[in-house]
Design an enzyme around this catalytic site. Sequence first.
Site, mmCIF file in Angstrom:
data_model
loop_
_atom_site.group_PDB
_atom_site.id
_atom_site.type_symbol
_atom_site.label_atom_id
_atom_site.label_comp_id
_atom_site.label_asym_id
_atom_site.label_seq_id
_atom_site.Cartn_x
_atom_site.Cartn_y
_atom_site.Cartn_z
ATOM 1 N N LYS A 15 0.834 -1.201 0.000
ATOM 2 C CA LYS A 15 0.000 0.000 0.000
ATOM 3 C C LYS A 15 0.868 1.250 0.000
ATOM 4 C CE LYS A 15 -3.904 -1.871 2.658
ATOM 5 N NZ LYS A 15 -4.957 -1.664 1.647
ATOM 6 N N ARG B 290 -10.358 -11.532 1.632
ATOM 7 C CA ARG B 290 -11.167 -12.607 1.040
ATOM 8 C C ARG B 290 -10.424 -13.939 1.076
ATOM 9 N NH1 ARG B 290 -11.617 -9.249 -4.453
ATOM 10 N NH2 ARG B 290 -11.254 -7.620 -2.908
HETATM 11 N N1 BES Z 1 -8.171 -3.789 4.378
HETATM 12 C C1 BES Z 1 -8.318 -3.314 3.050
HETATM 13 C C2 BES Z 1 -9.618 -2.539 2.830
HETATM 14 C C3 BES Z 1 -9.775 -1.237 3.562
HETATM 15 C C4 BES Z 1 -9.611 -0.042 2.896
HETATM 16 C C5 BES Z 1 -10.160 -1.212 4.887
HETATM 17 C C6 BES Z 1 -9.796 1.150 3.566
HETATM 18 C C7 BES Z 1 -10.335 -0.017 5.550
HETATM 19 C C8 BES Z 1 -10.167 1.164 4.901
HETATM 20 C C9 BES Z 1 -8.317 -4.489 2.085
HETATM 21 O O1 BES Z 1 -7.551 -5.578 2.470
HETATM 22 C C10 BES Z 1 -7.788 -4.011 0.790
HETATM 23 O O2 BES Z 1 -6.645 -3.685 0.735
HETATM 24 N N2 BES Z 1 -8.629 -3.988 -0.232
HETATM 25 C C11 BES Z 1 -8.251 -3.557 -1.509
HETATM 26 C C12 BES Z 1 -8.785 -4.552 -2.515
HETATM 27 C C13 BES Z 1 -8.249 -4.361 -3.906
HETATM 28 C C14 BES Z 1 -6.775 -4.686 -3.937
HETATM 29 C C15 BES Z 1 -9.021 -5.268 -4.833
HETATM 30 C C16 BES Z 1 -8.850 -2.185 -1.755
HETATM 31 O O3 BES Z 1 -9.991 -1.946 -1.333
HETATM 32 O O4 BES Z 1 -8.174 -1.342 -2.338
HETATM 33 MN MN MN Z 2 -5.536 -5.374 1.819
#
Ligand code: BES
Ligand code: MN
Length: 503
Positions: free
Chosen positions: A278, A351
């Site tokens: 990230k 997931r």
């Molecule tokens: N934990 C994150 C989602 C999240 C985003 C939680 C903001 C709380 C606040 C999750 O694991 C994630 O990184 N999701 C990605 C999915 C994508 C790579 C398909 C996302 O939402 O960007």
């Molecule tokens: Mn994630």
Amino acid sequence: MEFRELGTQNGEAHIIFTFEGTVEQGLKKLQDTLFIGESPYPLEYYKGKKGEIAELFGTKESPLHRIIIVGLGKKENIPTWNDFRQAIREATGRAVRYARTKGYKEAVFTQGFLLEDSFQEDSYQLYYDIAYASEVGLYQFSMKSTQEENANPKIYLCGSKESHTDALKQALARGRRLGKASSFVRDLVNTPANIVTPQYLLEKAQDIAKEHNLQITALNRKEIKEKGMNAFSAVAQGSETEPYCILLEYTPQAKEKEQPIAIVGKGLVFDSGGISIKPSSNMHEMKGDMAGAATALGLATLLSGECSQRVVIALACAENMPSGTATRPGDIVTTLSGKTVEILNTDAEGRLVLCDTLTYVQNEYNPSTVIDMATLTGACVMALGEELTGLFTDDDAFATMITEAGHISGQQVWRLPMMQDMFIEDITSPIADLQNIGKSRYAGATTAALFLKQFIHNNVRYAHLDIAGTAYSSVKSPLTLGSATSAPLAMVFTLLTHVLADK
Ligand code: BES
Ligand code: MN
Ligand code: ZN
């Protein structure tokens, strides 16, 4: 919040609520009955707008030294009983925070005098709500070495001896219990990942199991692998921190044979994204990526004596880190279900831990209903913001029940689509059964939900709650601080103990 008999001692600050435009009536009632003195207080500037606070000071003879008046806004903007309950919760949060800011040692709600009219004021639900809201309203989180804020005031509900019925005692105790459970969830979510590890969550789960007489088992890294939970394992393999899949079982008397309801929580103690790392800004917020598991643990503290159904709680706890042993984008794993998944983005890890946990729970416990709670997608936050939890289910009747639980508890949900035919192609890999991200950038919350749905057995009632927006808030509200919110604990608790009971 505790009960105190009227007349014994009146406390330092007395709290009343008022609708906008009815302040005079409220004052008159106070003057007539509680005798705060002759003089009309200089209240011409006070309107009783939502959130507006005024403070009155009693005369020497008056038993009430201080009165904190909190505005609820216009009555017509509070059309339903559920809206009214939420208005009272928020006003309670504001009032007790105000009392703390002023350094008052005690704050008192008095039965019969909370409002200028007795708008169903006798309802035990209100006292339940006030007990709950006093607790969460005063919640704070600090790891500073010295305390900076004033100590919390003690909160009382004042009433006559006769009013202190078993029903009232129960309402206060239950409201307080939900409030304490909410604070516990918030502490877990706010505490950083160098402290809250899967091991730490396991220890909390063990304490809770002991106190509430729940069965507990946990799978460690080796066992997760041996069982064939390779998607779960793939998420944990980049971190040196031991993952745990934790299972808690609550079985009320004579319900041993009943099919349970399964509650599954995403427990990523930290989500760096893994190799698909990230951006660094706000990455620290990913310490809260275990909010689903924390909420499920909070729920575990509330079941005994409250819930008449068998419940299994499963926590999928791991840390998502990049390293030389981390999963690479492109890796393909065989899940516990036998389905293969191409991991195209290691940041879509929720997931992956959840799909194996869902399969495991269904294989081991044969639940009739499965609900998962997960901080799953940023897309859900984009769609719904921080006030609405994303709800995904194919079952209209179930959606109605969950929505109702949201209205009752003040933690609302909004249903989003999960149609198999429309979206399945998007998560079908050319070389595996599934891929863990959509092919397009669109409908990200839906494709995540549909991914999980692929692991739900036929005839199991299923709902997925995406709490990425609601579990952790960026803004301060009357009941939250601009950090962990404990949502959707109150909603799921209401669902299990009221809405779903015997359905
Ligand atoms: N934990 C994150 C989602 C999240 C985003 C939680 C903001 C709380 C606040 C999750 O694991 C994630 O990184 N999701 C990605 C999915 C994508 C790579 C398909 C996302 O939402 O960007
Ligand atoms: Mn994630
Ligand atoms: Zn995550």
